[in-house]
Write an enzyme that holds these catalytic residues in place. Structure first.
Site, PDB file in Angstrom:
ATOM      1  N   ASP A  32      43.907  50.029  58.247  1.00 25.24           N
ATOM      2  CA  ASP A  32      43.535  50.795  57.064  1.00 25.24           C
ATOM      3  C   ASP A  32      43.897  52.263  57.306  1.00 25.24           C
ATOM      4  O   ASP A  32      43.683  52.806  58.390  1.00 25.24           O
ATOM      5  CB  ASP A  32      42.024  50.653  56.794  1.00 25.24           C
ATOM      6  CG  ASP A  32      41.652  51.102  55.394  1.00 25.24           C
ATOM      7  OD1 ASP A  32      41.285  50.245  54.567  1.00 25.24           O
ATOM      8  OD2 ASP A  32      41.742  52.330  55.105  1.00 25.24           O
ATOM      9  N   ILE A  33      44.447  52.900  56.279  1.00 26.40           N
ATOM     10  CA  ILE A  33      44.920  54.286  56.397  1.00 26.40           C
ATOM     11  C   ILE A  33      43.750  55.268  56.574  1.00 26.40           C
ATOM     12  O   ILE A  33      43.927  56.358  57.116  1.00 26.40           O
ATOM     13  CB  ILE A  33      45.782  54.670  55.173  1.00 26.40           C
ATOM     14  CG1 ILE A  33      46.719  55.813  55.479  1.00 26.40           C
ATOM     15  CG2 ILE A  33      44.911  54.971  53.956  1.00 26.40           C
ATOM     16  CD1 ILE A  33      47.803  56.008  54.424  1.00 26.40           C
ATOM     17  N   GLN A  96      36.121  47.880  44.453  1.00 22.93           N
ATOM     18  CA  GLN A  96      37.551  47.655  44.714  1.00 22.93           C
ATOM     19  C   GLN A  96      38.389  48.792  44.163  1.00 22.93           C
ATOM     20  O   GLN A  96      38.223  49.185  43.002  1.00 22.93           O
ATOM     21  CB  GLN A  96      37.988  46.325  44.069  1.00 22.93           C
ATOM     22  CG  GLN A  96      39.422  45.960  44.400  1.00 22.93           C
ATOM     23  CD  GLN A  96      39.855  44.623  43.792  1.00 22.93           C
ATOM     24  OE1 GLN A  96      39.116  44.023  43.007  1.00 22.93           O
ATOM     25  NE2 GLN A  96      41.034  44.167  44.150  1.00 22.93           N
ATOM     26  N   HIS A 102      42.435  41.933  49.183  1.00 24.20           N
ATOM     27  CA  HIS A 102      42.459  42.234  50.615  1.00 24.20           C
ATOM     28  C   HIS A 102      41.088  42.000  51.204  1.00 24.20           C
ATOM     29  O   HIS A 102      40.073  42.227  50.551  1.00 24.20           O
ATOM     30  CB  HIS A 102      42.899  43.683  50.870  1.00 24.20           C
ATOM     31  CG  HIS A 102      42.147  44.689  50.046  1.00 24.20           C
ATOM     32  ND1 HIS A 102      42.462  44.935  48.724  1.00 24.20           N
ATOM     33  CD2 HIS A 102      41.100  45.476  50.332  1.00 24.20           C
ATOM     34  CE1 HIS A 102      41.639  45.850  48.244  1.00 24.20           C
ATOM     35  NE2 HIS A 102      40.795  46.196  49.196  1.00 24.20           N
ATOM     36  N   HIS A 104      38.713  43.310  54.231  1.00 23.48           N
ATOM     37  CA  HIS A 104      38.513  44.307  55.279  1.00 23.48           C
ATOM     38  C   HIS A 104      37.987  43.602  56.525  1.00 23.48           C
ATOM     39  O   HIS A 104      37.142  42.695  56.420  1.00 23.48           O
ATOM     40  CB  HIS A 104      37.456  45.335  54.852  1.00 23.48           C
ATOM     41  CG  HIS A 104      37.826  46.170  53.670  1.00 23.48           C
ATOM     42  ND1 HIS A 104      38.289  47.463  53.791  1.00 23.48           N
ATOM     43  CD2 HIS A 104      37.772  45.911  52.339  1.00 23.48           C
ATOM     44  CE1 HIS A 104      38.509  47.964  52.579  1.00 23.48           C
ATOM     45  NE2 HIS A 104      38.208  47.036  51.675  1.00 23.48           N
TER      46      HIS A 104
HETATM   47  P1  5GP Z   1      39.041  48.646  48.490  1.00 26.21           P
HETATM   48  O1  5GP Z   1      38.214  49.866  48.197  1.00 26.21           O
HETATM   49  O2  5GP Z   1      39.979  48.325  47.354  1.00 26.21           O
HETATM   50  O3  5GP Z   1      38.231  47.464  48.948  1.00 26.21           O
HETATM   51  O4  5GP Z   1      39.907  49.037  49.768  1.00 26.21           O
HETATM   52  C1  5GP Z   1      41.161  49.613  49.709  1.00 26.21           C
HETATM   53  C2  5GP Z   1      41.485  50.090  51.109  1.00 26.21           C
HETATM   54  O5  5GP Z   1      42.879  50.356  51.184  1.00 26.21           O
HETATM   55  C3  5GP Z   1      40.782  51.406  51.501  1.00 26.21           C
HETATM   56  O6  5GP Z   1      39.987  51.191  52.664  1.00 26.21           O
HETATM   57  C4  5GP Z   1      41.934  52.382  51.735  1.00 26.21           C
HETATM   58  O7  5GP Z   1      41.699  53.276  52.813  1.00 26.21           O
HETATM   59  C5  5GP Z   1      43.103  51.457  51.997  1.00 26.21           C
HETATM   60  N1  5GP Z   1      44.401  51.999  51.615  1.00 26.21           N
HETATM   61  C6  5GP Z   1      44.721  52.577  50.428  1.00 26.21           C
HETATM   62  N2  5GP Z   1      46.018  52.938  50.404  1.00 26.21           N
HETATM   63  C7  5GP Z   1      46.533  52.570  51.606  1.00 26.21           C
HETATM   64  C8  5GP Z   1      47.842  52.676  52.180  1.00 26.21           C
HETATM   65  O8  5GP Z   1      48.795  53.183  51.585  1.00 26.21           O
HETATM   66  N3  5GP Z   1      47.995  52.196  53.448  1.00 26.21           N
HETATM   67  C9  5GP Z   1      46.963  51.616  54.140  1.00 26.21           C
HETATM   68  N4  5GP Z   1      47.215  51.177  55.376  1.00 26.21           N
HETATM   69  N5  5GP Z   1      45.725  51.494  53.625  1.00 26.21           N
HETATM   70  C10 5GP Z   1      45.508  51.965  52.374  1.00 26.21           C
END
Ligand code: 5GP
Ligand code: ZN
Length: 116
Positions: A32-33, A96, A102, A104
Site C-alpha cells: 500500500d502506498i 472504500q 482489494h 488489505h
Molecule cells: P480503500 O480505502 O479503498 O479500502 O483502500 C484503498 C487503498 O489503496 C488505500 O490504503 C491507499 O493508500 C491505497 N492506494 C491508493 N492509491 C494507490 C496507488 O497508486 N498505489 C498503491 N500501492 N496504493 C494505493
C-alpha cells in the site's frame, strides 16, 4: 481488460509502478502506498470488479485465492504466528476509496477492534 481510469488496473498493467510481492495468473499483491501498519499490502484480482457487490458464485475460486494469498504472504513475511488483519472495504459506509476490489493485509502491530 480493465478500466482505463482505474488505478489498480494500471498497476496490474505496469503503467503505474508498485512494489509487487506476490503474483499468480489471477491475483497480484503489492505494498500500500500509504501504509497504516508496518506491513500493509493490497491483494487484488486481475479482473476489474468495482467491489465485492459485483462478485458471484462464478467467482468463488478467485475470492478463495485472494484469501489464501493473504496467508501465503503472512507465512513468507514471517507474521503468520504473530497475526494479521484482513479487510475488504465496500462502498461508502465501508470506507472504500478505490473502486477495484482489494483486500488489505495488515500486520506488524496490534490491531484494535472495532475499527474506527
Ligand atoms: P480503500 O480505502 O479503498 O479500502 O483502500 C484503498 C487503498 O489503496 C488505500 O490504503 C491507499 O493508500 C491505497 N492506494 C491508493 N492509491 C494507490 C496507488 O497508486 N498505489 C498503491 N500501492 N496504493 C494505493
Ligand atoms: Zn480496475
Amino acid at each position: 481488460m480493465g478500466l482505463d481510469d482505474c488505478i489498480f488496473c494500471k498497476i496490474i498493467k505496469g503503467e503505474i509502478p508498485s512494489e509487487k510481492l506476490y503474483e499468480t495468473e489471477q491475483v497480484i499483491a503489492f505494498k500500500d502506498i500509504s501504509p497504516a501498519s508496518p506491513h500493509h499490502y493490497l491483494i487484488i484480482p486481475k479482473i476489474h470488479k468495482a467491489s465485492l457487490n459485483e462478485f458471484d458464485q462464478e467467482h468463488k475460486l478467485i475470492l478463495g485465492e485472494i484469501l489464501l494469498a493473504a496467508k501465503e504472504i503472512a507465512v513468507k513475511q514471517g507474521f503468520a504466528e504473530s497475526g494479521y488483519r484482513t479487510v475488504i472495504n465496500t462502498g461508502k459506509d465501508g470506507g472504500q476509496t478505490v473502486h477495484h476490489l482489494h483486500m488489505h493485509l495488515l500486520a506488524g502491530r496490534e490491531h484494535k477492534w472495532p475499527p474506527g
